[in-house]
Design an enzyme around this catalytic site. Structure first.
Site, PDB file in Angstrom:
ATOM      1  N   GLY A   1      -0.954   0.301  -4.865  1.00  0.00           N
ATOM      2  CA  GLY A   1      -2.131  -0.477  -4.490  1.00  0.00           C
ATOM      3  C   GLY A   1      -3.378   0.071  -5.140  1.00  0.00           C
TER       4      GLY A   1
ATOM      5  N   CYS B   1       0.812  -1.199   0.000  1.00  0.00           N
ATOM      6  CA  CYS B   1       0.000   0.000   0.000  1.00  0.00           C
ATOM      7  C   CYS B   1       0.850   1.256   0.000  1.00  0.00           C
ATOM      8  CB  CYS B   1      -0.944   0.023   1.197  1.00  0.00           C
ATOM      9  SG  CYS B   1      -0.435  -0.943   2.600  1.00  0.00           S
TER      10      CYS B   1
ATOM     11  N   TYR C   1      11.431  -2.549  -8.803  1.00  0.00           N
ATOM     12  CA  TYR C   1      10.084  -2.769  -9.326  1.00  0.00           C
ATOM     13  C   TYR C   1       8.996  -1.856  -8.783  1.00  0.00           C
ATOM     14  CZ  TYR C   1       6.083  -5.831 -10.548  1.00  0.00           C
ATOM     15  OH  TYR C   1       4.926  -6.345 -11.026  1.00  0.00           O
TER      16      TYR C   1
ATOM     17  N   ASN D   1       1.576   0.483   5.972  1.00  0.00           N
ATOM     18  CA  ASN D   1       2.164  -0.172   4.807  1.00  0.00           C
ATOM     19  C   ASN D   1       3.129  -1.226   5.313  1.00  0.00           C
ATOM     20  OD1 ASN D   1       3.306  -0.907   2.351  1.00  0.00           O
ATOM     21  ND2 ASN D   1       4.662   0.862   2.273  1.00  0.00           N
ATOM     22  N   GLY D   2       2.899  -2.494   4.933  1.00  0.00           N
ATOM     23  CA  GLY D   2       3.784  -3.560   5.358  1.00  0.00           C
ATOM     24  C   GLY D   2       2.998  -4.782   5.791  1.00  0.00           C
TER      25      GLY D   2
END
Length: 500
Positions: free
Chosen positions: A48, A16, A289, A124-125
């Protein structure tokens, strides 16, 4: 494969994106906080696309306004929605699920009512000890409404801190509560925590997920700006979100750091250390990426690191060819770097259709291949009867690259040599990246030579782990701070011990 507003049938997915905004100067502010967060989330849409949300506050500790919905940010928020989110501060989140699934209940930011105040959290994670935390919370009699590990974090913040603190019945000691949370959670998390008139930006001690701080720059004399011409402060997963809101990058949040953001400015509370002997571990796939190429990390542009990956790949695996190109679009900088180092001309070999919408994972190999074909049109004039070096950023299952090679050959390519600007993926990630199981990863079934034969390439070579690490460190500028990265999906060396 690029993550732009789509889910690749063969690619990886991030967890996210986070974005927060704090108006400076006099309140109520003239700054349109909700629109700024909206624009910031659009800039982070690549992180996301399942759901998104914004929570705002006027600074009252018992009042928050929330809007959450499924889908892309531009579809989830209408002008009326943003107008209802008027406030002086707020946080936003755009989500791809790892734990918790796609249900609307899991959409962030999470908001809870406490005795002291309302509390909002965006995460996030992915927590490596989520099962242990779930047990601890439920043993205290706390019910949970989702399977999300992010809900576990906000519930832990509701618990009184164990260590000495400055709490009163009316005023929670948020730094103490955040430290308590950090003691209970090993990794991986970047957090935005909002209560009352304050936002806290928090990064785990390993720094696995990125987070950075910025300043909104206003013309001198603007109404509502402070004496420095600053309209406010922003915090985001990536610095690429700042230019779209007239923001300027100040710095990254340090691994383990707790940062307090108020209308008066940004203040570092403390840095929670890693266990002795443990290294920082920013996910190396942010460079390969996930991050947008115009994002700055560790004092360098992601684009620069990707170009260096291409240069290292050209040195490591030279090939006699006529054209260098890339699978659009995240592999393009590496292809340019390969072309510069090798002296082979760079040409585009695909036109990408940007209007096909999301390509959800298909139930059969044939449908996965068709999902690729509808995205790319071959520019055959650029490569007919030529030998191509095609650069991609990674290979996960191998379905996508096989379909692409077939397309190039049918359009007239004489030879197709594949060069991958990252090492082979061998291990799952348990810290926020949705990497398939070991059994699904093509690198665990075939070596490079075998895979080349399977996908129809004349040759196939991956960048080595050593060359990838060299490439992402070569141009970094962290003012003498030690730089190290998580390579667990490549090497199996996880930064922390996994608990199941």
């Amino acid at each position: 494969m690029s993550l732009e507003l789509e889910e690749s049938p063969d690619g990886l997915q991030e967890a996210c994106g986070l974005f927060g905004c704090m108006a400076s100067g006099k309140w109520p502010t003239n700054l349109d906080v909700s629109h700024i967060i909206y624009l910031g989330l659009i800039a982070l849409q690549h992180r996301g696309q399942e759901s998104c949300g914004i929570v705002t506050s006027n600074g009252d500790k018992h009042s928050m306004k929330t809007h959450k919905a499924s889908g892309l940010v531009s579809h989830a928020f209408k002008e009326d929605d943003l107008a209802k989110l008027k406030g002086n501060l707020g946080i936003g989140h755009t989500r791809y699920s790892t734990l918790g699934g796609t249900e609307h209940l899991n959409t962030q930011p999470f908001v809870v009512n406490m005795k002291h105040a309302k509390l909002a959290l965006a995460h996030n994670g992915e927590l490596v000890n989520a099962s242990e935390l779930r047990r601890v919370i439920m043993e205290r009699g706390v019910g949970l409404s989702t399977e999300s590990d992010s809900e576990l974090m906000i519930q832990i913040l509701c618990l009184p801190p164990d260590a000495p603190n400055n709490e009163t019945n009316d005023h929670p000691d948020w730094p103490a509560r955040i430290k308590n949370l950090m003691r209970r959670t090993k990794t991986a998390y970047a957090l935005l925590i909002m209560s009352g008139d304050t936002i806290y930006a928090v990064r785990d001690p390993y720094g696995l997920r990125p987070l950075c701080l910025g300043k909104l720059v206003a013309p001198r004399g603007s109404i509502g700006s402070d004496e420095d011409g600053c309209d406010g402060y922003v915090v985001a997963s990536e610095s690429c979100a700042f230019p779209s809101v007239a923001g300027r990058l100040l710095r990254e949040v340090e691994p383990g750091e707790i940062v307090e953001i108020t209308k008066k400015g940004i203040r570092s509370i403390c840095i929670v250390p890693r266990p002795e002997g443990h290294k920082p571990a920013l996910c190396i796939f942010e460079y390969v990426y996930f991050a947008r190429p115009d994002t700055s990390m560790e004092g360098q542009m992601v684009y620069t690191a990707r170009m260096e990956c291409g240069r290292q790949l050209a040195k490591q695996a030279p090939v006699d060819a006529d054209v260098v190109s890339a699978v659009p679009e995240s592999a393009t900088p590496a292809a340019i770097g390969f072309a510069q180092e090798s002296g082979i001309v760079y040409r585009e070999v695909f036109c990408k259709n940007r209007y096909v919408g999301r390509s959800f994972i298909q139930p059969s190999t044939r449908l996965r291949q068709l999902a690729v074909l509808k995205k790319f049109g071959p520019l055959s004039h650029n490569f007919k009867d030529k030998r191509i070096v095609l650069i991609d950023d990674s290979i996960v299952r191998g379905t996508t690259i096989a379909a692409i090679i077939r397309m190039l050959r049918e359009a007239g390519a004489l030879e197709v040599h594949i060069r991958i600007a990252s090492p082979p993926l061998h291990h799952p990630c348990y810290m926020g990246i949705n990497i398939p199981t070991k059994e699904e990863l093509i690198a665990n079934k075939s070596n490079a030579e075998e895979l080349a034969e399977q996908v129809g390439a004349d040759s196939l070579v991956y960048l080595t782990v050593e060359n990838l690490e060299y490439a992402v460190k070569k141009h970094s500028n962290t003012n003498g701070k030690y730089v190290a990265h998580c390579t667990a999906c490549l090497t199996g060396n996880y930064p922390v011990e996994l608990e199941w």
